[in-house]
Design an enzyme around this catalytic site. Sequence first.
Site, PDB file in Angstrom:
ATOM      1  N   HIS A  53      32.717  -9.582 -23.122  1.00 23.91           N
ATOM      2  CA  HIS A  53      32.656  -8.394 -23.984  1.00 23.91           C
ATOM      3  C   HIS A  53      32.862  -8.716 -25.457  1.00 23.91           C
ATOM      4  O   HIS A  53      33.077  -7.823 -26.268  1.00 23.91           O
ATOM      5  CB  HIS A  53      33.678  -7.348 -23.499  1.00 23.91           C
ATOM      6  CG  HIS A  53      33.424  -6.917 -22.082  1.00 23.91           C
ATOM      7  ND1 HIS A  53      34.406  -6.455 -21.242  1.00 23.91           N
ATOM      8  CD2 HIS A  53      32.277  -6.901 -21.351  1.00 23.91           C
ATOM      9  CE1 HIS A  53      33.880  -6.172 -20.060  1.00 23.91           C
ATOM     10  NE2 HIS A  53      32.596  -6.439 -20.096  1.00 23.91           N
ATOM     11  N   CYS A  84      25.762 -14.344 -44.210  1.00 18.38           N
ATOM     12  CA  CYS A  84      25.683 -15.717 -43.709  1.00 18.38           C
ATOM     13  C   CYS A  84      25.994 -16.703 -44.845  1.00 18.38           C
ATOM     14  O   CYS A  84      25.514 -16.533 -45.966  1.00 18.38           O
ATOM     15  CB  CYS A  84      24.281 -15.960 -43.167  1.00 18.38           C
ATOM     16  SG  CYS A  84      24.049 -17.569 -42.430  1.00 18.38           S
ATOM     17  N   GLY A 101      44.818  -9.867 -13.713  1.00 23.86           N
ATOM     18  CA  GLY A 101      45.008  -8.776 -14.667  1.00 23.86           C
ATOM     19  C   GLY A 101      43.777  -7.943 -14.930  1.00 23.86           C
ATOM     20  O   GLY A 101      43.600  -7.437 -16.030  1.00 23.86           O
ATOM     21  N   LEU A 155      48.504  -5.542 -10.474  1.00 24.85           N
ATOM     22  CA  LEU A 155      49.498  -4.580  -9.985  1.00 24.85           C
ATOM     23  C   LEU A 155      48.825  -3.446  -9.209  1.00 24.85           C
ATOM     24  O   LEU A 155      49.350  -2.965  -8.216  1.00 24.85           O
ATOM     25  CB  LEU A 155      50.313  -4.002 -11.152  1.00 24.85           C
ATOM     26  CG  LEU A 155      51.176  -4.996 -11.939  1.00 24.85           C
ATOM     27  CD1 LEU A 155      51.986  -4.262 -13.004  1.00 24.85           C
ATOM     28  CD2 LEU A 155      52.113  -5.781 -11.030  1.00 24.85           C
TER      29      LEU A 155
HETATM   30 ZN   LIG Z   1      22.080 -16.926 -41.244  1.00 28.24          ZN
END
Ligand SMILES: [Zn+2]
Length: 380
Positions: free
Chosen positions: A135, A171, A213, A240
């Site tokens: 993620h 960049c 977890g 849990l």
């Molecule tokens: Zn770049």
Amino acid sequence: MASSAIKTEDEKKEFFDSDEVVDRKVHKLVKMILKSKHFIAFTGAGISTSCGIPDFRSGYNTVLPTGPGAWEELAQKKPPKRSKVVHITEAIPSKTHMALVSLLQNGHLKHIVSQNVDGLHRKSGIPKNALSELHGNIYLEKCKVCNKEYIRDVDVVTSNDARVHLTGNKCDNIDCQGDLVDNIINFGENLDSNVINRAFREAELSDLCLAMGSSLRVNPAARIPKEVAKKGGKVVIVNLQKTPLDSCAKMVIHAFCDVVIEKVMRELRLQIPIFSIQRFIRINKNERSLEIKPIDEDGEPFSFLKSVRVKDGEKSLRICKGQYFFEALTCKEDIRVKLRFQGHYGEPSLKVLIPSDCVEEKLSLKYSPMTGIWEVNRVY
Ligand SMILES: [Zn+2]
């Protein structure tokens, strides 16, 4: 990824195995680890709650000091009970994070697939090629044009609007200067195909997956341990709450992840490493200029410096951002450089002396939040 918030009280309920049961299960788990050929770990928010980061799906009455998960907090609409929460950038990797580093270094563990965006696996010292962050990672930004990745020491997610990924940075490549975006995958967005494909390849190879977890309710992430079971591998779940994959697991341990991993490490006779911050800088110097580049373990740019101050004779040169390139230096004598860091762990400024005969050098800078001391070593 697809959302699947916990709905029933039974699903929110937390279970605890007795000490004897945990010991017996850990003994079995260690046997599986020692027999396995391709052991992988699958981690969720539950390994970071002991670091002070709340999870997503814990109920309102959870025993966790971080209090209820994000979804429960939204649903309950009343202030959560919390005794331990830290800012995500200041969180120190847990015993589980650090033990995984040792398991990897000792050849037991082959890969980690994580649902967490808190960047704590990378901070703990897991190299990026041994990690699939399904993620994303809040410290990572990527160029939209040339795909170059940059790891930062600040949370690059700037907008509360989940649809906005632009970070406002450009960049570093002067020929490109494309817009940089974060790599966080929000609900409803597709996972990065390279990342999920690598994770599935690891799952196909795996004969043992330790899921820690995670409520294993978010897809496609939860399909990773499922894939291991489908191919005949063993899945062990440490959580849990009950999970939808409990029925296909070889074993389910209802205990805190840190408690289980401590027992695993003790039985394997391995130490859990102490967390320290590892930084590297590359220095290039000639008679007229000095360049200081903050880099990661692979030599890629890693902007962990807040500023660099260089004393050149009586003049003090300071550049706050960018490449830390200093021109018109005397450079005939030793140069004193003062590095300032983001300071999430209270790390103080560091003075480095660059000898007059230095041309090119790589330095390892290691800081221990426990002792408050920087250790500087030349890397050959
Ligand atoms: Zn770049």
